[in-house]
Scaffold this motif. Structure first.
Motif, PDB file in Angstrom:
ATOM      1  N   ARG A  72       0.844  -1.210   0.000  1.00  7.28           N
ATOM      2  CA  ARG A  72       0.000   0.000   0.000  1.00  7.28           C
ATOM      3  C   ARG A  72       0.875   1.254   0.000  1.00  7.28           C
ATOM      4  NH1 ARG A  72      -4.976  -0.151   0.090  1.00  7.28           N
ATOM      5  NH2 ARG A  72      -5.011  -2.300   0.834  1.00  7.28           N
ATOM      6  N   GLY A  73       0.570   2.198  -0.874  1.00  9.16           N
ATOM      7  CA  GLY A  73       1.375   3.423  -0.957  1.00  9.16           C
ATOM      8  C   GLY A  73       2.578   3.273  -1.869  1.00  9.16           C
ATOM      9  N   GLU A  74       2.811   2.057  -2.373  1.00 12.09           N
ATOM     10  CA  GLU A  74       3.919   1.818  -3.301  1.00 12.09           C
ATOM     11  C   GLU A  74       3.339   1.496  -4.686  1.00 12.09           C
ATOM     12  OE1 GLU A  74       7.484  -0.122  -0.951  1.00 12.09           O
ATOM     13  OE2 GLU A  74       5.666  -1.297  -0.583  1.00 12.09           O
ATOM     14  N   THR A  75       4.202   1.453  -5.681  1.00  9.76           N
ATOM     15  CA  THR A  75       3.785   1.103  -7.039  1.00  9.76           C
ATOM     16  C   THR A  75       4.381  -0.254  -7.402  1.00  9.76           C
ATOM     17  OG1 THR A  75       3.816   3.435  -7.614  1.00  9.76           O
ATOM     18  CG2 THR A  75       3.783   1.873  -9.446  1.00  9.76           C
ATOM     19  N   VAL A  76       3.519  -1.189  -7.780  1.00  9.98           N
ATOM     20  CA  VAL A  76       4.018  -2.495  -8.242  1.00  9.98           C
ATOM     21  C   VAL A  76       4.227  -2.396  -9.751  1.00  9.98           C
ATOM     22  CG1 VAL A  76       3.582  -4.973  -8.383  1.00  9.98           C
ATOM     23  CG2 VAL A  76       2.733  -3.667  -6.409  1.00  9.98           C
ATOM     24  N   PRO A  93      -3.642 -12.627 -12.038  1.00 12.93           N
ATOM     25  CA  PRO A  93      -4.585 -11.700 -12.686  1.00 12.93           C
ATOM     26  C   PRO A  93      -5.140 -10.646 -11.720  1.00 12.93           C
ATOM     27  CG  PRO A  93      -5.026 -13.952 -13.381  1.00 12.93           C
ATOM     28  CD  PRO A  93      -4.014 -14.036 -12.272  1.00 12.93           C
ATOM     29  N   ALA A  94      -5.470 -11.055 -10.486  1.00 13.08           N
ATOM     30  CA  ALA A  94      -6.039 -10.102  -9.513  1.00 13.08           C
ATOM     31  C   ALA A  94      -5.014  -9.028  -9.148  1.00 13.08           C
ATOM     32  CB  ALA A  94      -6.502 -10.850  -8.264  1.00 13.08           C
ATOM     33  N   ILE A  95      -3.761  -9.434  -8.956  1.00  7.16           N
ATOM     34  CA  ILE A  95      -2.742  -8.461  -8.542  1.00  7.16           C
ATOM     35  C   ILE A  95      -2.340  -7.585  -9.726  1.00  7.16           C
ATOM     36  CG2 ILE A  95      -0.356  -8.266  -7.693  1.00  7.16           C
ATOM     37  CD1 ILE A  95      -1.054 -10.414  -5.679  1.00  7.16           C
ATOM     38  N   LYS A  96      -2.334  -8.168 -10.914  1.00  8.40           N
ATOM     39  CA  LYS A  96      -2.087  -7.351 -12.110  1.00  8.40           C
ATOM     40  C   LYS A  96      -3.222  -6.324 -12.295  1.00  8.40           C
ATOM     41  CE  LYS A  96      -1.939  -7.848 -17.178  1.00  8.40           C
ATOM     42  NZ  LYS A  96      -0.869  -6.937 -17.562  1.00  8.40           N
ATOM     43  N   ALA A  97      -4.470  -6.768 -12.114  1.00  9.38           N
ATOM     44  CA  ALA A  97      -5.603  -5.850 -12.283  1.00  9.38           C
ATOM     45  C   ALA A  97      -5.554  -4.724 -11.261  1.00  9.38           C
ATOM     46  CB  ALA A  97      -6.915  -6.635 -12.156  1.00  9.38           C
ATOM     47  N   ALA A  98      -5.130  -5.038 -10.038  1.00 11.24           N
ATOM     48  CA  ALA A  98      -5.121  -4.021  -8.971  1.00 11.24           C
ATOM     49  C   ALA A  98      -3.956  -3.051  -9.103  1.00 11.24           C
ATOM     50  CB  ALA A  98      -5.077  -4.719  -7.610  1.00 11.24           C
ATOM     51  N   THR A  99      -2.887  -3.465  -9.787  1.00 14.51           N
ATOM     52  CA  THR A  99      -1.661  -2.661  -9.781  1.00 14.51           C
ATOM     53  C   THR A  99      -1.227  -2.190 -11.171  1.00 14.51           C
ATOM     54  OG1 THR A  99      -0.272  -4.632 -10.054  1.00 14.51           O
ATOM     55  CG2 THR A  99      -0.783  -3.952  -7.784  1.00 14.51           C
ATOM     56  N   GLY A 100      -1.696  -2.861 -12.226  1.00 14.73           N
ATOM     57  CA  GLY A 100      -1.232  -2.530 -13.576  1.00 14.73           C
ATOM     58  C   GLY A 100       0.168  -3.021 -13.886  1.00 14.73           C
ATOM     59  N   ALA A 101       0.704  -3.899 -13.045  1.00 18.48           N
ATOM     60  CA  ALA A 101       2.072  -4.393 -13.246  1.00 18.48           C
ATOM     61  C   ALA A 101       2.145  -5.313 -14.471  1.00 18.48           C
ATOM     62  CB  ALA A 101       2.530  -5.157 -12.006  1.00 18.48           C
ATOM     63  N   THR A 102       3.357  -5.434 -15.022  1.00 20.74           N
ATOM     64  CA  THR A 102       3.626  -6.312 -16.160  1.00 20.74           C
ATOM     65  C   THR A 102       4.131  -7.660 -15.643  1.00 20.74           C
ATOM     66  OG1 THR A 102       4.214  -4.355 -17.417  1.00 20.74           O
ATOM     67  CG2 THR A 102       4.883  -6.457 -18.342  1.00 20.74           C
ATOM     68  N   VAL A 103       3.656  -8.739 -16.278  1.00 18.60           N
ATOM     69  CA  VAL A 103       3.927 -10.092 -15.777  1.00 18.60           C
ATOM     70  C   VAL A 103       5.042 -10.758 -16.595  1.00 18.60           C
ATOM     71  CG1 VAL A 103       2.929 -12.360 -15.303  1.00 18.60           C
ATOM     72  CG2 VAL A 103       1.525 -10.291 -15.041  1.00 18.60           C
ATOM     73  N   TYR A 104       6.040 -11.283 -15.900  1.00 12.77           N
ATOM     74  CA  TYR A 104       7.194 -11.939 -16.514  1.00 12.77           C
ATOM     75  C   TYR A 104       7.303 -13.372 -16.018  1.00 12.77           C
ATOM     76  CZ  TYR A 104       8.743  -7.173 -17.576  1.00 12.77           C
ATOM     77  OH  TYR A 104       8.808  -5.889 -18.025  1.00 12.77           O
ATOM     78  N   ALA A 105       7.523 -14.314 -16.938  1.00 14.43           N
ATOM     79  CA  ALA A 105       7.747 -15.714 -16.561  1.00 14.43           C
ATOM     80  C   ALA A 105       8.306 -16.437 -17.777  1.00 14.43           C
ATOM     81  CB  ALA A 105       6.440 -16.374 -16.111  1.00 14.43           C
ATOM     82  N   GLU A 106       8.665 -17.708 -17.581  1.00 11.42           N
ATOM     83  CA  GLU A 106       9.234 -18.472 -18.705  1.00 11.42           C
ATOM     84  C   GLU A 106       8.193 -18.702 -19.784  1.00 11.42           C
ATOM     85  OE1 GLU A 106      10.711 -22.035 -20.924  1.00 11.42           O
ATOM     86  OE2 GLU A 106       8.824 -21.764 -19.865  1.00 11.42           O
ATOM     87  N   GLY A 107       6.955 -19.032 -19.356  1.00 11.63           N
ATOM     88  CA  GLY A 107       5.901 -19.300 -20.336  1.00 11.63           C
ATOM     89  C   GLY A 107       4.730 -20.005 -19.688  1.00 11.63           C
TER      90      GLY A 107
END
Ligand SMILES: [Zn+2]
Length: 305
Positions: A72-76, A93-107
């Protein structure tokens, strides 16, 4: 059997509370303890102010709220996922929707080898088959954020898409479920593969990081030594299997009863698949033979008997 390894069963973080584990990294444990998850799955927050989340965790509203409360108060800005088991990636998906962060993984999730005829992905219920990263990472890729950078380290074996993340310029690596301090890792075909897992241990053995932050349980502090112990542990298990086959051809259920003394009954099935993983590796190396493809119900014998 030589057991040159000690597992650390102590871990006392209560679910929902964020705690700094090493400078610049906080952890939050999900309330999903069990025989495969120990005290629960760990989500990590890397950095301060503009942060990354490593492994959002299970699709549990309380855990998602706890992770979002912790930042809270930070930017993801970034989300990293070590692998697509249901206790690690479904909160993405929920944390991406709440923060707008970009998702990185192998696949996306995939089995380690083509499925045999009539074979289902064993851990289908355990897999997050819907997961898709925004950016697929290759081995050695470096992703930079505000005050941190992570190097992607492909570590297949537990799953085909397993990825560890090393914090550049530090001694610390997020090791996911590939290396954990509380237990050995489940390596269960067709989602997992022993040949890959052993190669991934060999890869980490050559790296310099000495502090591993795993997906479950406490930090590992002497990582190179621990990885050597894990390697010996698997070699000892392989030797036990070969020793049992030296007495005559037999099946996996018999081998599990012979070599897993005092096993938690809830883990009998997983132990069978772990032995199958060894069998696939031993058959590929020409040490063991079976009729047709290695399977959970097959009969195995020494190839050079
Ligand atoms: Zn896992």
């Amino acid at each position: 059997m030589a057991e040159d390894i000690t597992f650390d069963k102590t871990f006392d973080l209560e679910p929902g509370r964020a705690e700094e584990v090493v400078p610049g990294v906080r952890r939050i444990v999900a309330n999903n303890p069990g025989p495969f998850t120990f005290k629960g799955t760990l989500s990590y927050v890397l950095g301060k102010g503009k942060v990354a989340i490593v492994d959002p965790g299970p699709d549990d509203p309380e855990h998602i709220k706890a992770v979002l409360d912790a930042v809270r108060g930070e930017t993801v800005t970034h989300i990293f996922v070590t692998h697509t088991h249901r206790d690690h990636s479904p909160a993405t998906p929920a944390i991406k929707a709440a923060t707008g962060a970009t998702v990185y993984a192998e696949g996306p999730h995939r089995p380690s080898r083509p499925l045999n005829e009539g074979e289902a992905p064993r851990m289908e219920a355990s897999n997050d088959i819907d997961f898709r990263p925004d950016h697929a990472l290759a081995d050695g890729d470096v992703v930079s954020g505000d005050g941190w950078a992570l190097e992607a380290v492909t570590t297949p074996g537990h799953t085909a898409n397993h990825m560890a993340f090393a914090i550049k310029g530090s001694d610390v690596m997020f090791s996911g479920d590939h290396v954990m301090g509380w237990s050995t890792t489940i390596v269960a075909p067709p989602d997992g593969a022993m040949t890959d897992y052993m190669a991934s241990l060999g890869k980490l053995a050559k790296r310099k990081e000495q502090v591993y932050l795993p997906g479950h349980g406490g930090a590992i502090r002497e990582a190179t030594r621990f990885v050597a112990g894990l390697t010996l542990h698997r070699k000892a298990r392989e030797a036990s299997i070969l020793h049992r086959l030296g007495k005559g051809a037999t099946d996996i259920a018999t081998i599990v009863r012979a070599i897993y003394i005092g096993l938690d009954p809830r883990l009998t099935n997983a132990a069978g698949f772990s032995v199958l993983a060894h069998m696939e590796d031993l058959v590929a190396r020409g040490e063991v033979a079976t009729d047709g493809l290695p399977s959970i119900n097959g009969v195995y014998r020494l190839a050079r008997a």
